[in-house]
Design a protein around this motif. Structure first.
Motif, mmCIF file in Angstrom:
data_model
loop_
_atom_site.group_PDB
_atom_site.id
_atom_site.type_symbol
_atom_site.label_atom_id
_atom_site.label_comp_id
_atom_site.label_asym_id
_atom_site.label_seq_id
_atom_site.Cartn_x
_atom_site.Cartn_y
_atom_site.Cartn_z
ATOM 1 N N LEU A 85 -24.156 13.862 78.325
ATOM 2 C CA LEU A 85 -24.282 12.521 78.902
ATOM 3 C C LEU A 85 -23.171 11.608 78.387
ATOM 4 C CD1 LEU A 85 -25.847 10.375 80.508
ATOM 5 C CD2 LEU A 85 -27.250 9.999 78.468
ATOM 6 N N ALA A 86 -22.950 11.624 77.068
ATOM 7 C CA ALA A 86 -21.899 10.790 76.491
ATOM 8 C C ALA A 86 -20.520 11.229 76.978
ATOM 9 C CB ALA A 86 -21.969 10.861 74.970
ATOM 10 N N LYS A 87 -20.347 12.520 77.104
ATOM 11 C CA LYS A 87 -19.061 13.050 77.564
ATOM 12 C C LYS A 87 -18.771 12.618 78.999
ATOM 13 C CE LYS A 87 -16.457 17.386 77.525
ATOM 14 N NZ LYS A 87 -16.527 18.836 77.222
ATOM 15 N N ARG A 88 -19.783 12.672 79.861
ATOM 16 C CA ARG A 88 -19.602 12.243 81.251
ATOM 17 C C ARG A 88 -19.270 10.762 81.333
ATOM 18 N NH1 ARG A 88 -24.239 15.419 82.206
ATOM 19 N NH2 ARG A 88 -25.490 13.535 82.443
ATOM 20 N N ARG A 89 -19.853 9.986 80.441
ATOM 21 C CA ARG A 89 -19.608 8.540 80.433
ATOM 22 C C ARG A 89 -18.278 8.186 79.770
ATOM 23 N NH1 ARG A 89 -24.143 6.552 77.057
ATOM 24 N NH2 ARG A 89 -23.214 4.506 77.393
ATOM 25 N N GLY A 90 -17.730 9.129 79.003
ATOM 26 C CA GLY A 90 -16.450 8.891 78.350
ATOM 27 C C GLY A 90 -16.498 7.815 77.286
ATOM 28 N N VAL A 91 -17.593 7.798 76.484
ATOM 29 C CA VAL A 91 -17.745 6.749 75.478
ATOM 30 C C VAL A 91 -17.281 7.216 74.104
ATOM 31 C CG1 VAL A 91 -19.589 5.554 76.692
ATOM 32 C CG2 VAL A 91 -20.168 7.400 75.135
ATOM 33 N N ASN A 92 -16.684 6.290 73.364
ATOM 34 C CA ASN A 92 -16.265 6.489 71.974
ATOM 35 C C ASN A 92 -15.456 7.768 71.776
ATOM 36 O OD1 ASN A 92 -17.292 4.000 70.939
ATOM 37 N ND2 ASN A 92 -19.349 4.837 71.202
ATOM 38 N N ILE A 93 -15.949 8.770 71.036
ATOM 39 C CA ILE A 93 -15.129 9.948 70.745
ATOM 40 C C ILE A 93 -14.692 10.676 72.015
ATOM 41 C CG2 ILE A 93 -16.169 10.292 68.469
ATOM 42 C CD1 ILE A 93 -17.780 12.635 69.669
ATOM 43 N N TRP A 94 -15.413 10.474 73.098
ATOM 44 C CA TRP A 94 -15.093 11.148 74.362
ATOM 45 C C TRP A 94 -14.122 10.335 75.206
ATOM 46 C CZ3 TRP A 94 -16.418 15.944 73.917
ATOM 47 C CH2 TRP A 94 -17.531 16.281 73.144
ATOM 48 N N SER A 95 -13.685 9.192 74.697
ATOM 49 C CA SER A 95 -12.754 8.360 75.463
ATOM 50 C C SER A 95 -11.305 8.766 75.225
ATOM 51 C CB SER A 95 -12.939 6.882 75.076
ATOM 52 O OG SER A 95 -12.575 6.659 73.727
ATOM 53 N N ARG A 96 -11.070 9.630 74.216
ATOM 54 C CA ARG A 96 -9.706 10.071 73.899
ATOM 55 C C ARG A 96 -9.548 11.538 74.297
ATOM 56 N NH1 ARG A 96 -7.388 6.919 69.363
ATOM 57 N NH2 ARG A 96 -6.171 8.777 68.846
ATOM 58 N N THR A 97 -8.666 11.816 75.217
ATOM 59 C CA THR A 97 -8.434 13.187 75.687
ATOM 60 C C THR A 97 -7.919 14.062 74.549
ATOM 61 O OG1 THR A 97 -7.890 12.367 77.894
ATOM 62 C CG2 THR A 97 -7.206 14.603 77.355
ATOM 63 N N GLY A 98 -8.589 15.199 74.352
ATOM 64 C CA GLY A 98 -8.170 16.153 73.336
ATOM 65 C C GLY A 98 -8.583 15.817 71.923
ATOM 66 N N PHE A 99 -9.276 14.707 71.728
ATOM 67 C CA PHE A 99 -9.680 14.306 70.383
ATOM 68 C C PHE A 99 -10.768 15.216 69.818
ATOM 69 C CE2 PHE A 99 -12.445 11.407 67.739
ATOM 70 C CZ PHE A 99 -11.631 11.448 66.616
ATOM 71 N N VAL A 100 -11.756 15.565 70.652
ATOM 72 C CA VAL A 100 -12.857 16.439 70.228
ATOM 73 C C VAL A 100 -12.481 17.891 70.506
ATOM 74 C CG1 VAL A 100 -15.315 16.959 70.445
ATOM 75 C CG2 VAL A 100 -14.502 14.604 70.791
ATOM 76 N N THR A 101 -12.574 18.734 69.479
ATOM 77 C CA THR A 101 -12.287 20.158 69.641
ATOM 78 C C THR A 101 -13.486 20.974 69.178
ATOM 79 O OG1 THR A 101 -11.428 20.627 67.409
ATOM 80 C CG2 THR A 101 -9.909 19.607 68.990
ATOM 81 N N ASN A 102 -13.403 22.273 69.343
ATOM 82 C CA ASN A 102 -14.494 23.147 68.890
ATOM 83 C C ASN A 102 -14.576 23.213 67.376
ATOM 84 O OD1 ASN A 102 -15.219 23.827 71.519
ATOM 85 N ND2 ASN A 102 -13.809 25.567 71.591
ATOM 86 N N TRP A 103 -13.557 22.744 66.690
ATOM 87 C CA TRP A 103 -13.516 22.832 65.232
ATOM 88 C C TRP A 103 -13.614 21.475 64.560
ATOM 89 C CZ3 TRP A 103 -10.290 25.238 68.652
ATOM 90 C CH2 TRP A 103 -10.484 26.609 68.800
ATOM 91 N N GLY A 104 -13.742 20.425 65.346
ATOM 92 C CA GLY A 104 -13.815 19.107 64.764
ATOM 93 C C GLY A 104 -13.110 18.077 65.613
ATOM 94 N N PHE A 105 -12.315 17.213 64.967
ATOM 95 C CA PHE A 105 -11.628 16.141 65.658
ATOM 96 C C PHE A 105 -10.148 16.180 65.294
ATOM 97 C CE2 PHE A 105 -15.960 15.000 64.672
ATOM 98 C CZ PHE A 105 -16.468 14.644 65.903
ATOM 99 N N LYS A 106 -9.319 15.857 66.246
ATOM 100 C CA LYS A 106 -7.872 15.966 66.062
ATOM 101 C C LYS A 106 -7.239 14.584 66.126
ATOM 102 C CE LYS A 106 -5.486 17.985 69.294
ATOM 103 N NZ LYS A 106 -4.956 19.056 70.165
ATOM 104 N N GLY A 107 -6.559 14.226 65.043
ATOM 105 C CA GLY A 107 -5.877 12.936 65.036
ATOM 106 C C GLY A 107 -6.279 12.098 63.846
#
Length: 203
Positions: A178-200
């Motif tokens: 749901l959060a991913k579809r809405r693009g909120v917070n951590i999901w608002s940055r393309t490529g920030f969330v990975t399978n191993w954590g967060f990038k950046g």
């Protein structure tokens, strides 16, 4: 004399009911039931209905909010570091890592949540500690899941699925989606969330 008293009693009773219609009595009875439910309520479940009681949920006392997915609390008289089961938020206090975007926001939201009401935790069956000795648990505020709130609001991702099945994993995955579809917070940055954590890192 006895018959007269009985007659007066019946008259009084009929008078009361005349001014207290059946509909109003139903409302009063329903209100009493509602009050009793509130009195018997335990973390969102009614004590009178054992099938709805939360299993393995125990009260805890907050000591400190450490970061977005970790708190320190008193559990059965001992101070424990509690790591939220199945979720991960960006890092801000790991000495081997930089401060990641949304780490401070996740910490602040967690800080607010765990101070909103009474805290309880629930353990999953099997391993209850991680390699750092932290207690792995589901945490609730007044019966509401802290993990679900963090996931739904886009402050956390589903992670560390080490020993499935987990009872709440399907719900957590739905919250994350749901959060991913809405693009909120951590999901608002393309490529920030990975399978191993967060990038950046925060500039």
């Amino acid at each position: 004399m006895h018959k007269k008293l009985m007659g007066v009693g019946l008259l009084a009773a009929s008078t009361v009911f005349a001014f207290y219609p059946i509909e109003r009595l139903d409302e009063v009875n329903q209100a009493k039931v509602g009050i009793q439910k509130d009195v018997d309520q335990n973390n969102g479940s009614l004590v009178g209905d054992e099938s709805k009681l939360p299993i393995h949920r125990m009260p805890i006392t907050l000591v400190e909010t450490i970061d977005g997915d970790t708190i320190k609390a008193k559990v059965k008289g001992s101070i424990e570091t509690i790591r939220y089961l199945l979720v991960d938020t960006p890092e801000s206090k790991n000495p081997r890592m930089c401060v990641q975007p949304y780490a401070k926001e996740a910490f602040q939201r967690n800080y607010e949540l765990v101070r909103e009401g009474g805290l309880t935790l629930e353990l999953e069956q099997g391993e209850t500690r991680d390699s750092y000795g932290r207690l792995l648990a589901y945490v609730y505020v007044d019966g509401k899941s802290v993990q679900e709130t963090l996931l739904t609001e886009g402050y956390a991702r589903v992670a560390y699925i080490m020993n499935p099945p987990y009872k709440y994993l399907p719900q957590y995955t739905t919250d994350e989606s749901l959060a991913k579809r809405r693009g909120v917070n951590i999901w608002s940055r393309t490529g920030f969330v990975t399978n191993w954590g967060f990038k950046g890192c925060v500039p």
